[in-house]
Design a protein around this motif. Structure first.
Motif, mmCIF file in Angstrom:
data_model
loop_
_atom_site.group_PDB
_atom_site.id
_atom_site.type_symbol
_atom_site.label_atom_id
_atom_site.label_comp_id
_atom_site.label_asym_id
_atom_site.label_seq_id
_atom_site.Cartn_x
_atom_site.Cartn_y
_atom_site.Cartn_z
ATOM 1 N N ALA A 1 -71.107 -41.803 42.762
ATOM 2 C CA ALA A 1 -70.257 -41.037 41.840
ATOM 3 C C ALA A 1 -70.931 -39.755 41.363
ATOM 4 N N GLY A 2 -72.190 -39.532 41.777
ATOM 5 C CA GLY A 2 -72.896 -38.334 41.353
ATOM 6 C C GLY A 2 -73.622 -38.465 40.038
ATOM 7 N N VAL A 3 -73.724 -39.683 39.509
ATOM 8 C CA VAL A 3 -74.490 -39.939 38.284
ATOM 9 C C VAL A 3 -75.848 -40.456 38.736
ATOM 10 N N THR A 4 -76.853 -39.608 38.735
ATOM 11 C CA THR A 4 -78.110 -39.914 39.418
ATOM 12 C C THR A 4 -79.293 -40.134 38.483
ATOM 13 N N ILE A 5 -79.057 -40.147 37.190
ATOM 14 C CA ILE A 5 -80.127 -40.318 36.208
ATOM 15 C C ILE A 5 -79.756 -41.495 35.311
ATOM 16 N N GLY B 1 -82.422 -41.930 45.765
ATOM 17 C CA GLY B 1 -81.485 -40.936 45.264
ATOM 18 C C GLY B 1 -81.195 -41.017 43.783
ATOM 19 N N MET B 2 -81.960 -41.815 43.035
ATOM 20 C CA MET B 2 -81.774 -41.965 41.599
ATOM 21 C C MET B 2 -83.063 -41.601 40.866
ATOM 22 N N VAL B 3 -82.928 -41.263 39.587
ATOM 23 C CA VAL B 3 -84.089 -41.000 38.732
ATOM 24 C C VAL B 3 -84.029 -41.955 37.548
ATOM 25 N N ASP B 4 -85.099 -42.721 37.385
ATOM 26 C CA ASP B 4 -85.227 -43.661 36.268
ATOM 27 C C ASP B 4 -86.063 -43.002 35.184
ATOM 28 N N VAL B 5 -85.447 -42.779 34.015
ATOM 29 C CA VAL B 5 -86.160 -42.275 32.832
ATOM 30 C C VAL B 5 -86.273 -43.470 31.884
#
Length: 343
Positions: free
Chosen positions: A185-189, A236-240
C-alpha cells in the motif's frame, strides 16, 4: 534478514497514538473515559505549541475514522471486508451505533479540525493507526480484512491532503503478513515493538498480568540491558522501534514520578552520547486529565531534547524523518522503499 542497521543515525523520536474513543471502545464508556478525550482536545494545541517552541518533530498515528467530518462520511468510508475477531468486543464496527452526527455534536469520535491543526505545524507527520484501530494478531482477523481497513484509512487521509507513509499498529501487534500489506500500500515505515521488557505485540488473550507488571515497572526502573534500539531496514520496510511508553501522571504512583522522569532523561542522554535512538510514545488522551502535570512532564522532556540537540547534534525526528536518515546512512534499499511509497 535485516538489510541495514543505522546505529549511527539516531535521534529523539516521538510518536503519538491518536485515537480519542476509538482506542478504548469495548473496555470503557464515554462516561468513564470522556473526560480524557475532551481534555485531549484541549491538550493537543498546547502540545503543538510546546513541540514548535523546542523544535520537536512528531508522528501522529491517527485512527482513520477521526478524519471523517460526520456520520455519513464515516459510514460511506467503511470497507466491504471487515475484521471477524473471535472476541467481538474488539471490533469498533460493533460500536458504530454510538457515533453522533458530526464533530461538533460528537467530539469523542470525530477530529478533522484537530488533524488540520496538527498538520499545519512544522514537522508534525500525519501517520495512520489503521481505519478502525485494527488488531493484526487477534483470532479471526485476516490479511484481506486488514488490507481493506488500511486502504480505507489511506483513502480518507488522501482526501484530506495527506500522503501517509508511517503506521503504528494498535497494541503494537505487528506481523510479517501485515507488513507485506503495508508495503504493497506504500506505507513503508512502522513503529516496531522495540524493548522486550514485557513488550506488546501479542493477542490480548496472551497479554498476561506478569507482562503488564513488567511494563509498568519498566517505566520507572530500567528492566533489561541498557541498549538503544536502532532503525532498521528490511524487505522494503523501515522499523523505527519504540524505546519507552510515556505514562501519564498517576496519583496512585505519585511517589514514583521523579524516578520515571529520571529514567527517561538518563536514557535520552545515553542515546545522545552514543548517537543512538530513543523513541518515546504515548496517547494524547492520557494527558487529558491532570493536564498541567502532564504538560510539565512533556516540557521537561522537550527541553532536554533541545539541549541534547545543541550539545551533541542529536536531532529530534518524526518517524518519516528517522527513516530517511537511516536510509541515507545505510544506503540500503532506498530505491525500493521509494518505489513502494510511490505506489
Amino acid at each position: 534478514m535485516r538489510e541495514g542497521d543505522a546505529r549511527n543515525s539516531g535521534g529523539f523520536v516521538l510518536s503519538l497514538d491518536f485515537e480519542l474513543m476509538w482506542g478504548v471502545n469495548g473496555t470503557r464508556t464515554i462516561d468513564q473515559h470522556g473526560e480524557h478525550v475532551l481534555g485531549a482536545r484541549q491538550v493537543i494545541p498546547r502540545l503543538l505549541d510546546l513541540f514548535e517552541q523546542h523544535g520537536i518533530g512528531c508522528t501522529w498515528a491517527t485512527v482513520g475514522f477521526l478524519f471523517c467530518h460526520d456520520r455519513d462520511e464515516l459510514l460511506s468510508s467503511l470497507p466491504q471486508i471487515r475484521p471477524a475477531y473471535v472476541d467481538r468486543k474488539l471490533s469498533n464496527y460493533a460500536y458504530l451505533d454510538q457515533v453522533g452526527a458530526d464533530e461538533r455534536r460528537d467530539p469523542y469520535h470525530f477530529a478533522p479540525s484537530l488533524i488540520s491543526r496538527i498538520a499545519e505545524r512544522p514537522r508534525q507527520e500525519i501517520g495512520t493507526h489503521t481505519l478502525s484501530h485494527y488488531y493484526c494478531l487477534e483470532d479471526g482477523q485476516t490479511a484481506e480484512a486488514f488490507r481493506a481497513d488500511l486502504d480505507a484509512a489511506l483513502k480518507l487521509g488522501s482526501a484530506a491532503g495527506h500522503r501517509i507513509r508511517s503506521i503504528v499498529f494498535p497494541r503494537n501487534q505487528v506481523s510479517n503478513e501485515a507488513l507485506g500489506v503495508c508495503r504493497d500500500a506504500g506505507v513503508t515505515i512502522y513503529r516496531g515493538a522495540g524493548r522486550p521488557a514485557g513488550g506488546l505485540g501479542v493477542p490480548r488473550s496472551r497479554d498476561s498480568r506478569l507482562r503488564r507488571v513488567i511494563r509498568l515497572a519498566d517505566s520507572y526502573v530500567e528492566m533489561g540491558p541498557r541498549a538503544e534500539p536502532s532503525v532498521e531496514t528490511h524487505a522494503g520496510m523501515v522499523d523505527v522501534p519504540a524505546s519507552l511508553f510515556l505514562r501519564p501522571f498517576s496519583r496512585r504512583m505519585a511517589a514514583g514520578e521523579r524516578f520515571k522522569i529520571q529514567r527517561i532523561l538518563a536514557a535520552m542522554r545515553r542515546a545522545a552520547q552514543r548517537g543512538g535512538l530513543f523513541h518515546l510514545w504515548f496517547h494524547p488522551e492520557n494527558f487529558g486529565v491532570d493536564q498541567e502535570r502532564n504538560l510539565g512532564m512533556m516540557a521537561t522532556i522537550a527541553k532536554e531534547a533541545a539541549r541534547l540537540r545543541e550539545l551533541h547534534g542529536w536531532p529530534s525526528l518524526n518517524m518519516a524523518e528517522a527513516a530517511a536518515v537511516a536510509i541515507s546512512a545505510t544506503g540500503a534499499s532506498a530505491q525500493r522503499l521509494e518505489s513502494a511509497s510511490a505506489r
